[in-house]
Scaffold this motif. Structure first.
Motif, PDB file in Angstrom:
ATOM      1  N   ASN A  41       0.751  -1.243  -0.006  1.00 14.45           N
ATOM      2  CA  ASN A  41      -0.055   0.017  -0.052  1.00 14.45           C
ATOM      3  C   ASN A  41       0.688   1.404  -0.057  1.00 14.45           C
ATOM      4  O   ASN A  41       0.541   2.200   0.945  1.00 14.45           O
ATOM      5  N   THR A  42       1.891   1.215  -0.822  1.00 11.18           N
ATOM      6  CA  THR A  42       2.683   2.526  -0.877  1.00 11.18           C
ATOM      7  C   THR A  42       1.694   3.507  -2.078  1.00 11.18           C
ATOM      8  O   THR A  42       1.150   2.953  -2.705  1.00 11.18           O
ATOM      9  N   PRO A  43       2.151   4.632  -1.732  1.00  8.84           N
ATOM     10  CA  PRO A  43       1.464   5.705  -2.796  1.00  8.84           C
ATOM     11  C   PRO A  43       1.569   5.111  -4.093  1.00  8.84           C
ATOM     12  O   PRO A  43       0.645   5.229  -5.168  1.00  8.84           O
ATOM     13  N   GLU A  44       2.753   4.856  -4.541  1.00  8.79           N
ATOM     14  CA  GLU A  44       2.963   4.471  -5.904  1.00  8.79           C
ATOM     15  C   GLU A  44       2.191   3.233  -6.240  1.00  8.79           C
ATOM     16  O   GLU A  44       1.519   3.256  -7.319  1.00  8.79           O
ATOM     17  N   LEU A  45       2.024   2.283  -5.574  1.00  7.06           N
ATOM     18  CA  LEU A  45       1.410   1.053  -5.980  1.00  7.06           C
ATOM     19  C   LEU A  45      -0.204   1.219  -5.784  1.00  7.06           C
ATOM     20  O   LEU A  45      -0.974   0.688  -6.504  1.00  7.06           O
ATOM     21  N   LEU A  46      -0.515   2.100  -4.956  1.00  9.40           N
ATOM     22  CA  LEU A  46      -1.932   2.501  -4.996  1.00  9.40           C
ATOM     23  C   LEU A  46      -2.310   3.212  -6.187  1.00  9.40           C
ATOM     24  O   LEU A  46      -3.342   3.026  -6.804  1.00  9.40           O
ATOM     25  N   ASP A  47      -1.497   4.219  -6.643  1.00  7.78           N
ATOM     26  CA  ASP A  47      -1.903   4.832  -7.955  1.00  7.78           C
ATOM     27  C   ASP A  47      -1.704   3.897  -9.108  1.00  7.78           C
ATOM     28  O   ASP A  47      -2.600   4.157  -9.953  1.00  7.78           O
ATOM     29  N   ASN A  48      -0.862   3.057  -9.234  1.00 10.03           N
ATOM     30  CA  ASN A  48      -0.756   2.039 -10.266  1.00 10.03           C
ATOM     31  C   ASN A  48      -2.069   1.137 -10.254  1.00 10.03           C
ATOM     32  O   ASN A  48      -2.453   0.948 -11.589  1.00 10.03           O
ATOM     33  N   ARG A  49      -2.395   0.857  -9.150  1.00  3.90           N
ATOM     34  CA  ARG A  49      -3.820  -0.062  -9.022  1.00  3.90           C
ATOM     35  C   ARG A  49      -5.039   0.734  -9.531  1.00  3.90           C
ATOM     36  O   ARG A  49      -5.626   0.255 -10.330  1.00  3.90           O
ATOM     37  N   ALA A  50      -5.076   2.027  -8.952  1.00  6.72           N
ATOM     38  CA  ALA A  50      -5.934   2.785  -9.463  1.00  6.72           C
ATOM     39  C   ALA A  50      -6.056   3.139 -11.031  1.00  6.72           C
ATOM     40  O   ALA A  50      -7.048   3.081 -11.633  1.00  6.72           O
ATOM     41  N   ALA A  51      -4.889   3.255 -11.664  1.00  3.50           N
ATOM     42  CA  ALA A  51      -4.723   3.508 -12.929  1.00  3.50           C
ATOM     43  C   ALA A  51      -5.178   2.481 -13.737  1.00  3.50           C
ATOM     44  O   ALA A  51      -5.770   2.549 -14.734  1.00  3.50           O
ATOM     45  N   ILE A  52      -4.892   1.073 -13.128  1.00  3.01           N
ATOM     46  CA  ILE A  52      -5.278  -0.056 -13.940  1.00  3.01           C
ATOM     47  C   ILE A  52      -6.910  -0.179 -14.080  1.00  3.01           C
ATOM     48  O   ILE A  52      -7.331  -0.358 -15.192  1.00  3.01           O
ATOM     49  N   VAL A  53      -7.373   0.151 -12.675  1.00  7.40           N
ATOM     50  CA  VAL A  53      -9.028   0.099 -12.734  1.00  7.40           C
ATOM     51  C   VAL A  53      -9.482   1.148 -13.715  1.00  7.40           C
ATOM     52  O   VAL A  53     -10.481   0.870 -14.773  1.00  7.40           O
ATOM     53  N   GLU A  54      -8.687   2.262 -13.894  1.00 13.00           N
ATOM     54  CA  GLU A  54      -9.361   3.312 -14.577  1.00 13.00           C
ATOM     55  C   GLU A  54      -9.056   3.144 -16.119  1.00 13.00           C
ATOM     56  O   GLU A  54     -10.090   3.267 -17.044  1.00 13.00           O
ATOM     57  N   MET A  55      -8.139   2.209 -16.667  1.00 11.59           N
ATOM     58  CA  MET A  55      -7.848   1.836 -17.784  1.00 11.59           C
ATOM     59  C   MET A  55      -8.787   0.555 -18.348  1.00 11.59           C
ATOM     60  O   MET A  55      -9.471   0.892 -19.464  1.00 11.59           O
ATOM     61  N   LEU A  56      -9.420   0.157 -17.223  1.00 12.64           N
ATOM     62  CA  LEU A  56     -10.268  -0.995 -17.545  1.00 12.64           C
ATOM     63  C   LEU A  56     -11.679  -0.508 -17.965  1.00 12.64           C
ATOM     64  O   LEU A  56     -12.418  -0.889 -18.963  1.00 12.64           O
ATOM     65  N   TYR A  57     -11.980   0.607 -16.972  1.00 14.69           N
ATOM     66  CA  TYR A  57     -13.336   1.380 -17.344  1.00 14.69           C
ATOM     67  C   TYR A  57     -13.157   2.049 -18.760  1.00 14.69           C
ATOM     68  O   TYR A  57     -14.056   2.137 -19.553  1.00 14.69           O
ATOM     69  N   ALA A  58     -11.773   2.952 -19.155  1.00 10.97           N
ATOM     70  CA  ALA A  58     -11.962   3.545 -20.195  1.00 10.97           C
ATOM     71  C   ALA A  58     -11.868   2.555 -21.518  1.00 10.97           C
ATOM     72  O   ALA A  58     -12.506   2.951 -22.434  1.00 10.97           O
TER      73      ALA A  58
END
Ligand code: SF4
Ligand code: SF4
Length: 433
Positions: A88-105
């Motif tokens: 749960n580092t800021p970098e990994l949390l952001d990576n994870r959010a980015a993947i979810v966002e990519m799946l949505y887009a």
């Protein structure tokens, strides 16, 4: 038991110390990292991970963690001696959010009209991460929805290609029902009709249930579960939301100035805003409306602290109005699904514009017999090639999802933004299905 097997079982069961996010834990070697973390109350979000599938798939990558400084998928990692895991580092949390966002887009995810809403693992992750919008432009794919199978419907535009169905669903004689076809961005899941017809009702239902999104639907059953009984309906947790602006300073006696507009929307969000009932009294104490259909003020007569935008951009006038709002408002808020991702009007994005116009004016069931004119005039705003979410046209500061967003929720968020207070949102309030 032979000696080699005994030896490997001993290695498998050896208790070792591991470090997760700086804390020391003890676990048995060989165990799956996602399961071990869960035992210690640490959630590594997953989508493709499914306990019954071996080896684990590692296709969706949202479980990406760092082990001894290197990125890797948590669901394919097993506990080893000397392991140092970052989750749960800021970098990994952001990576994870980015993947979810990519799946949505990447897919067509119209949650308010989706059968899986409330039971969907992708949607649940997005809510938990406090995601209200994707930072990537929507692809608006147009893969054919397959209604041919005996029991199922395959909605490939929602498929995240996790591979669960391919690995898990087999006929009694071991034949595959689902497989990948095509390549690259065209890749999709194909159902083998003959094998699918051999599945029992329970097996077909199992296929729908293991799909983490609403790509596999069983005819006549997909809509059966009412809201309130769905898997993620009543989670007792807070969604993280942060204020991104300095507190607004008012002079004595001054009120907050708010502008609102409806672009390509149905006015439902404005109707919802008015639904706050007695809170309207609270609102008029601190707010005055400027340009808005609520006041019928057509042009800005002063600068607004906040602008509320309903609807996406379907034509040139929508773009013009939205840009004017960006120029005249300090803070811009997209409220409602149409402003955030195009909503129902964006369903035309899967069809070429000319075809839409011909269907509307020439060939549709309601067209006049013999009609041969598609209206065009300098005075009619020009239709855009597709409907654009507002954040693809101007910068948007906040998003209030929903179709329409709940009345109290709109006012709670707007009030928090105006007063510069953190926005306290529970999971259930944040849910917009
Ligand atoms: S509920 Fe899930 S599958 Fe359905 S549109 Fe939303 S994210 Fe996509
Ligand atoms: S149909 Fe569902 S289970 Fe199959 S690959 Fe797509 S998302 Fe995964």
């Amino acid at each position: 038991m032979n000696i080699l097997l005994k030896k490997s079982l001993l290695i498998m069961n050896k208790k070792v110390d591991i470090i997760i996010d700086g804390n020391k834990y003890q676990s048995e070697t060989g165990r799956n990292l996602v399961d071990v973390a869960k035992d210690f109350g640490i959630v590594i979000p997953t989508l493709c991970y499914f306990k019954e599938i071996h080896p684990t798939l590692g296709t969706c990558r949202i479980c990406t963690v760092k082990i001894n400084g290197r990125h890797t998928t948590g669901c394919t990692a097993t506990v080893q001696e000397g392991m140092e895991v970052e989750i749960n580092t800021p970098e990994l949390l952001d990576n994870r959010a980015a993947i979810v966002e990519m799946l949505y887009a990447e897919g067509n995810h119209f949650c308010p009209s989706c059968e899986k809403s409330g039971d969907c693992e992708l949607q649940n992750h997005a809510y938990n991460m406090g995601l209200t919008v994707t930072r990537y432009p929507h692809a608006f794919t147009h893969k054919a929805v397959d209604f041919t199978p005996h029991r199922m419907i395959m909605e490939s535009n929602r498929c995240i290609l996790c591979k669960r169905c391919v690995e898990e669903i087999k006929t009694k004689d071991g034949k595959s029902v689902f497989s990948f076809v095509k390549r690259g961005v065209q890749t999709r899941i194909q159902i083998d009709y003959k094998e699918e017809s051999k599945l029992s009702d329970e097996e077909a239902l199992h296929a729908m249930e293991i799909c983490p999104v609403g790509a596999i639907l069983v005819k006549g059953i997909a809509n059966e579960k009412p809201f309130g009984e769905r898997k993620y309906d009543f989670l007792n947790q807070q969604v993280q939301t942060k204020l991104k602006h300095e507190q607004i300073k008012l002079k004595d006696g001054e009120k907050f100035v708010v502008g609102t507009t409806s672009l390509a929307g149905c006015f439902g969000c404005h109707m919802s805003l008015l639904d706050i009932d007695t809170d309207l009294l609270d609102m008029v104490e601190i707010v005055e409306f400027n340009k808005s259909p609520l006041t019928d003020i057509k042009n800005f007569s002063k600068r607004c602290h906040i602008g509320l935008i309903e609807g996406g951009c379907a034509n040139s006038e929508n773009v013009h109005v939205l840009r004017k709002f960006r120029e005249n408002c300090d803070i811009l808020v997209s409220f409602g699904e149409c402003a955030i991702m195009g909503g129902i009007p964006a369903m035309r994005n899967f069809v070429p514009l000319q075809e839409c116009l011909e269907e509307s004016y020439l060939n549709g069931h309601t067209s006049e017999l013999g009609a041969d004119i598609i209206p065009h005039s300098e005075d009619i705003p020009k239709l855009l090639d597709k409907v654009y979410p507002c954040n693809e046209v101007v910068d948007i500061d906040y998003y209030i999802p929903g179709c329409p967003p709940n009345a109290q929720h709109i006012w709670k968020v707007v009030k928090s933004i105006l007063l510069g207070e953190e926005i306290p949102i529970s999971y259930n309030e944040f849910k917009y299905d």
